[in-house]
Design an enzyme around this catalytic site. Structure first.
Site, short mmCIF file in Angstrom:
data_model
loop_
_atom_site.label_atom_id
_atom_site.label_comp_id
_atom_site.label_asym_id
_atom_site.label_seq_id
_atom_site.Cartn_x
_atom_site.Cartn_y
_atom_site.Cartn_z
N ASN A 199 -3.58 -4.53 -4.13
CA ASN A 199 -3.50 -3.87 -2.83
C ASN A 199 -4.35 -2.61 -2.83
O ASN A 199 -3.91 -1.54 -3.26
CB ASN A 199 -2.05 -3.52 -2.52
CG ASN A 199 -1.81 -3.30 -1.05
OD1 ASN A 199 -2.62 -2.68 -0.37
ND2 ASN A 199 -0.70 -3.80 -0.54
N GLN A 235 0.83 -1.21 0.00
CA GLN A 235 0.00 0.00 0.00
C GLN A 235 0.86 1.27 0.00
O GLN A 235 1.82 1.38 0.75
CB GLN A 235 -0.82 -0.06 1.28
CG GLN A 235 -1.99 0.84 1.37
CD GLN A 235 -2.59 0.65 2.74
OE1 GLN A 235 -1.88 0.64 3.74
NE2 GLN A 235 -3.88 0.47 2.79
N THR A 252 2.03 -1.84 7.40
CA THR A 252 2.47 -3.23 7.39
C THR A 252 1.57 -4.02 6.44
O THR A 252 1.38 -5.21 6.57
CB THR A 252 2.56 -3.74 8.85
OG1 THR A 252 3.54 -2.92 9.51
CG2 THR A 252 3.01 -5.17 8.98
N HIS A 253 1.03 -3.32 5.46
CA HIS A 253 0.08 -3.92 4.53
C HIS A 253 0.77 -4.39 3.25
O HIS A 253 0.48 -3.91 2.16
CB HIS A 253 -1.04 -2.92 4.22
CG HIS A 253 -1.63 -2.32 5.46
ND1 HIS A 253 -2.25 -1.09 5.51
CD2 HIS A 253 -1.68 -2.78 6.74
CE1 HIS A 253 -2.66 -0.83 6.75
NE2 HIS A 253 -2.32 -1.84 7.51
N ILE A 254 1.69 -5.31 3.40
CA ILE A 254 2.33 -5.98 2.26
C ILE A 254 1.44 -7.15 1.89
O ILE A 254 0.97 -7.89 2.76
CB ILE A 254 3.74 -6.46 2.64
CG1 ILE A 254 4.66 -5.25 2.73
CG2 ILE A 254 4.26 -7.47 1.64
CD1 ILE A 254 6.11 -5.60 2.54
#
Lengths: 217, 555
Positions: free
Chosen positions: B532, B323, B492-494
Site C-alpha cells: 500500500n 494506507q 478508503t484505500h484498503i
C-alpha cells in the site's frame, strides 16, 4: 398512540448575530413557536433543552442551542430512522470489544437517550453551575458523546433537519451554506473574511428538499 | 433459481474498474458484456440535492448499507472479531460508480520503486532492513510497464496537474489540463514548505481546472470549488466519476448491459473454469452463465466473493493493508482563511519524505509518507470545535467562544504513509456474523507495526517544522500512532488480498488480473496491490485495468 406533546421554541427576535466580519444580522424569529414533539415527552424535551444549552450556551459570544432549535432537531432524528438504528449493523451477539473495535452496545440512540434522561429529571430546575457539575459527571458516557455530537449537528445542519433555525448557527461562524460556486472568489479575499449571506439548500435551489429522515419508512 | 441466457463476459461491480473494463472490451470487440451492480443507478442530477452535510457526510447516504452488510475486525488473531457496526475508518461505496462517485479526486501516480519495493530495498539497504514479519514483494511489473497506461488514464479523466515535481516518477507526456486554482491556505503552506527547502506541488487531480474533452469525446466542465467533494457526488460533473466519464460512452455501446440491484453471491466453477455467477435481484435468485468472469467490486468484496465461492489458493486474503493517513497538526492563524471554499483535491503536497525519496541508511525504518495540506472545503458540523490547547473543555461557554473564533482560522496538515504488508495482517471469512442474506462476513485481522509508527513519528517532526515556519498563533500535534482502529477515518484505500505477482507461488492473479488457478476469471482493483503505497490508488487502479483490457483475450 401517545398523546401529542409540545415543546416551545424561544423567540429569537432580539438577538443580534455577529458573523466574523462584524456585520450584525437580526435573527428573524419574532415569536415563540409551539412544536409538536415526535419522540420526546415534554418533560424529556426540557431536560435535553437544559443540557444542550450548557453544551452550547446562549451567552455573550452569541446565540446557542436554544435559539437554533437543537432540541427539535434531536427529537426528529430520534423519531426517524437514525433513532431506531437504521444506519447501524445490529446483528447479535453484542459482545464488549476492544477500544479499537468501536461501539458494540445493543442499545439504539432512542434507548440510550431514554435511559439517560431518567437520571437527569431534576436538571431543568438547577442553576447553570450545578447543571455543569451534573454534566461533567457523565461527560465520558456514550450518552453524553451522542448529546454533544447531536448538539453540533443541530447547531450547524441544514435547516431542513429542524436545527440551525434561521441559519443562526451558520451566521454565528460565517459559513455561507452550500453555494454552487466559488470559482470567482477562491483566488480573492486572501487574508480577509468573505461572508456572503448564509443560505440553505432549499433557498439556493428554490425548491423544497426532503431530508433522509422523512424519506426512509 | 432462474438460469439466464449465457453471455461472453460478466463483470461484477459497476465502479471505476468494472465500467472501464466494460467500455474498453466493448470498444474493441463484439463480446456480449453484462455488468452486475448491487446498488442503484445514480448520476449528477440527484447530486445537486445532495449538498447536505448531515445526510451525506455524516449518515453516509451514498455508502454501502451497513445495516445489511459490514465486515468484522480484530487487531490480532488471538482476539475475537466483532462487526464494524458503523463505518468510520473507511467508507465502502455502493451503487453505480461505487466509491468513485464520492471520492476527492486525487490522482498521483505511485513512485517508480513501489512496484519493485523488495528489490529496491534489498539492493540499497540489504535484506536485514526488511521489517520483521513483513511480506513485501514485487508486483511483477515495473513503472516503465505501467507508465503508458498512467498517461492514458490521465487523458481519460483529464487530470489537472503541474509537471516537474522532482519527487515524482518520470512522465512521457504532459498533464492534460493545468493545475486547479490555489486556495489561500495552499499558498501559505507552499511558501513555508519552499522556505524549508522542500518541493511543494499541487496534487494531480480529477477535478478539472478547465473544460475538457477526453479521447472518447466526453466533455466535462471546470471545478466550481463548492467544497462538496468527499462523500458527495459532483453536481456539475467537474470531478471525474464513472457516471460522468464512462457511463456516457457505455450507454451508446450496444454490446454492454448494466444491471443494477443485482447482488452477486457466488462465482461458480467447474474443474478450474468459471462457469458464471449467481446473483440476487429483488428477492429472486439468478444464474448468469458466462465464458469469462471479471471480478471488479471493491477490495473487500473481491476477497469475500472469492472466499465465499471457495476459489482460493494459499495466497488469498494475505497482504491486507490500509494506507496510514492521519491529521498530524492542527493550528490556528490570526487571519481568516475562508476555508469553506475548496475542492476535494485542493491539496498542496510535499513528497520529499515519501517512499525512498530520502536516505534511510541512518534511520530505523524503511519507506515514508507524503505531507498534505487539505483545503477541501470545510463543512461546519465536522469542522467546528477545534480549540487551542489552553482550553480544557470541549463544551460550555469558554469552549464555544474559542471555537467560534478558531472556526475559520484553523488549518491542518496531514500525512499519508506507506503501509507495508505483514503476515499477521490478513482476511478470511468470519465464523459468527453474516450479511442479510446469511452469507458469512469478511473478517479483517489488522494492526499497525513499528515501521508505521516510526514513519509517523518521523513525518510528524517534519510537519511540526513546517507549522512553525507558517507563523501560527498556536498548534496541537497528534498523538503518536498506536493501534489500528476502525472508527477514525483514514482513507478508503484498503488494499490487498488478491494480490498480483510473477507466479502462482507468490500471488493470486498475474499482472493482467488473470487468476492463476481459474484462467477465465479476472480480478481488478486495489485488491491486487501487493503493498500500500502512500499515494491515492485510483489512477493506478485505472491504469492496471487499461493494461488488463489490452491483454484480455478477444476471440
Amino acid at each position: 398512540m401517545r398523546r401529542r406533546q409540545f415543546f416551545t421554541l424561544p423567540a429569537g427576535g432580539a438577538l443580534l448575530v455577529y458573523s466574523l466580519d462584524g456585520q450584525p444580522t437580526v435573527s428573524t424569529s419574532k415569536a415563540e413557536r409551539k412544536v409538536a414533539l415526535k419522540f420526546f415527552t415534554a418533560e424529556e424535551a426540557l431536560i435535553v433543552e437544559a443540557a444542550t444549552s450548557r453544551i452550547f450556551p446562549t451567552d455573550e459570544s452569541g446565540p446557542g442551542a436554544a435559539e437554533a432549535g437543537v432540541t427539535v432537531y434531536i427529537d426528529r432524528q430520534l423519531a426517524g430512522p437514525y433513532g431506531r438504528d437504521r444506519y447501524r449493523f445490529t446483528q447479535a451477539p453484542f459482545v464488549e470489544g476492544s477500544r479499537e473495535q468501536g461501539y458494540q452496545g445493543a442499545s439504539n440512540p432512542r434507548q440510550i437517550y431514554r435511559a439517560a434522561l431518567k437520571g437527569l429529571v431534576d436538571l431543568p430546575r438547577l442553576e447553570g453551575a450545578q447543571q455543569d457539575l451534573r454534566l461533567r459527571a457523565i461527560e465520558n458516557t456514550p450518552f453524553f458523546g451522542l448529546l454533544r455530537q447531536h448538539t453540533l449537528e443541530g447547531m450547524f445542519c441544514d435547516p431542513m433537519h429542524g436545527g440551525n433555525r434561521d441559519l443562526i448557527g451558520w451566521q454565528l461562524i460565517g459559513f455561507p451554506g452550500p453555494y454552487m460556486s466559488w470559482a470567482n472568489d477562491i483566488e480573492k479575499h486572501f487574508g480577509e473574511p468573505h461572508r456572503p449571506r448564509p443560505q440553505s439548500l432549499s433557498q439556493i435551489l428554490n425548491r423544497k428538499i426532503t431530508p433522509w429522515e422523512e424519506q426512509e419508512p | 433459481m432462474t438460469t439466464l441466457p449465457a453471455t461472453d463476459v460478466v463483470i461484477i461491480g459497476g465502479g471505476w474498474s468494472g465500467l472501464l473494463m466494460a467500455k474498453e472490451l466493448a470498444a474493441r470487440s463484439s463480446l456480449k458484456i453484462i455488468v452486475l451492480e448491487r446498488g442503484k443507478p445514480r448520476g449528477s442530477k440527484e447530486y445537486i440535492e445532495g449538498m447536505d452535510e448531515l445526510d451525506y457526510a455524516l449518515r453516509f447516504r451514498m455508502m454501502q448499507d451497513v445495516a445489511k452488510e459490514t465486515i468484522t475486525f480484530r487487531s490480532t488473531s488471538k482476539e475475537r472479531s466483532l462487526p464494524v457496526r458503523q463505518f468510520g475508518g473507511f467508507l465502502p461505496g455502493d451503487g453505480v460508480g461505487g466509491a468513485g462517485e464520492h471520492w476527492n479526486g486525487m490522482t498521483p501516480r505511485f513512485l517508480p520503486d513501489v512496484f519493485e519495493m523488495h528489490k529496491a530495498t534489498v539492493e540499497r539497504y540489504g535484506k536485514s532492513r526488511l521489517p520483521e514479519g513483513s511480506s513485501i514483494q514485487d508486483w511483477g511489473i515495473t513503472y516503465n510497464d505501467i507508465e503508458p497506461y498512467y498517461l492514458k488514464a490521465e487523458r481519460l479523466l483529464g487530470i489537472s496537474g503541474l509537471a516537474g515535481n522532482p519527487m515524482a516518477g518520470p512522465r512521457s507526456g504532459p498533464f492534460p489540463t493545468p493545475p486547479i486554482k490555489e486556495t489561500y491556505f495552499g499558498t501559505i503552506f507552499t511558501q513555508a514548505a519552499r522556505e524549508m527547502g522542500y518541493n511543494p506541488f499541487p496534487v494531480p487531480c480529477a477535478n478539472l481546472s478547465q473544460t475538457y474533452r477526453n479521447p472518447d469525446g466526453v466533455i466535462r466542465p471546470a471545478c466550481q470549488y463548492c467544497g462538496y467533494c468527499e462523500r458527495f457526488g459532483c453536481m456539475v460533473g467537474a470531478k471525474a466519476q464513472p457516471t460522468n466519464t464512462l457511463l456516457p460512452v457505455i450507454q451508446k455501446q450496444k454490446n454492454v448491459t448494466l444491471k443494477t440491484n443485482a447482488q452477486v453471491r457466488r462465482v461458480l466453477t467447474e474443474a478450474n473454469r468459471a462457469t458464471g455467477v449467481t446473483y440476487v435481484s429483488e428477492g429472486k435468485e439468478y444464474f448468469q452463465p458466462a465464458e469469462k468472469v471479471i471480478l471488479a467490486s471493491w477490495t473487500l468484496n473481491n476477497n469475500r466473493l472469492l472466499m465465499l465461492s471457495k476459489i482460493g489458493n494459499h495466497n488469498t486474503g494475505r497482504n491486507l493493508t490500509h494506507q496510514v493517513v492521519g491529521a498530524e497538526a492542527t493550528f490556528f492563524f490570526d487571519q481568516v482563511l475562508n476555508r469553506y471554499m475548496g475542492s476535494g483535491a485542493s491539496n498542496v503536497t510535499v513528497s520529499d519524505f515519501d517512499g525512498d525519496n530520502f536516505d534511510h541508511s541512518k534511520l530505523d525504518f524503511i519507506r515514508g509518507a507524503y505531507i498534505s495540506s487539505p483545503a477541501y472545503g470545510s463543512r461546519p458540523i465536522a469542522n467546528f470545535g477545534a480549540v487551542p490547547l489552553s482550553i480544557q473543555s470541549n463544551w460550555g461557554s469558554e469552549w464555544k467562544k474559542a471555537a467560534i473564533a478558531a472556526y475559520d482560522r484553523t488549518g491542518r496538515l496531514r500525512s499519508s504513509g506507506e503501509h507495508i504488508p505483514y503476515t499477521t495482517n490478513n482476511m478470511d471469512l468470519d465464523p459468527a456474523y453474516t450479511d442479510h442474506l446469511g452469507d458469512p462476513l469478511l473478517r479483517l485481522t489488522l494492526d499497525w507495526n513499528d515501521n508505521e509508527r516510526k514513519i509517523h513519528n518521523f513525518i510528524s517532526s517534519k510537519i511540526e517544522g513546517i507549522v512553525k515556519r507558517m507563523q501560527v498563533k498556536s498548534y496541537v500535534m497528534a498523538v503518536p500512532l498506536r493501534r489500528y482502529d476502525v472508527m477514525s477515518y483514514k482513507s478508503t484505500h484498503i488494499q490487498g488480498g488478491t494480490i498480483m505477482g510473477s507466479s502462482p507461488e507468490n500471488s493470486v492473479v498475474n499482472p493482467h488480473g488473470q487468476h492463476w488457478q481459474v484462467p477465465n476469471l479476472y480480478v481488478l482493483g486495489a485488491s491486487t496491490f501487493p503493498s500500500n503505497p502512500s499515494g491515492n490508488p485510483t489512477l493506478t487502479v485505472l491504469a492496471l485495468t487499461l493494461m488488463a483490457a489490452e491483454k484480455f483475450p478477444i476471440r
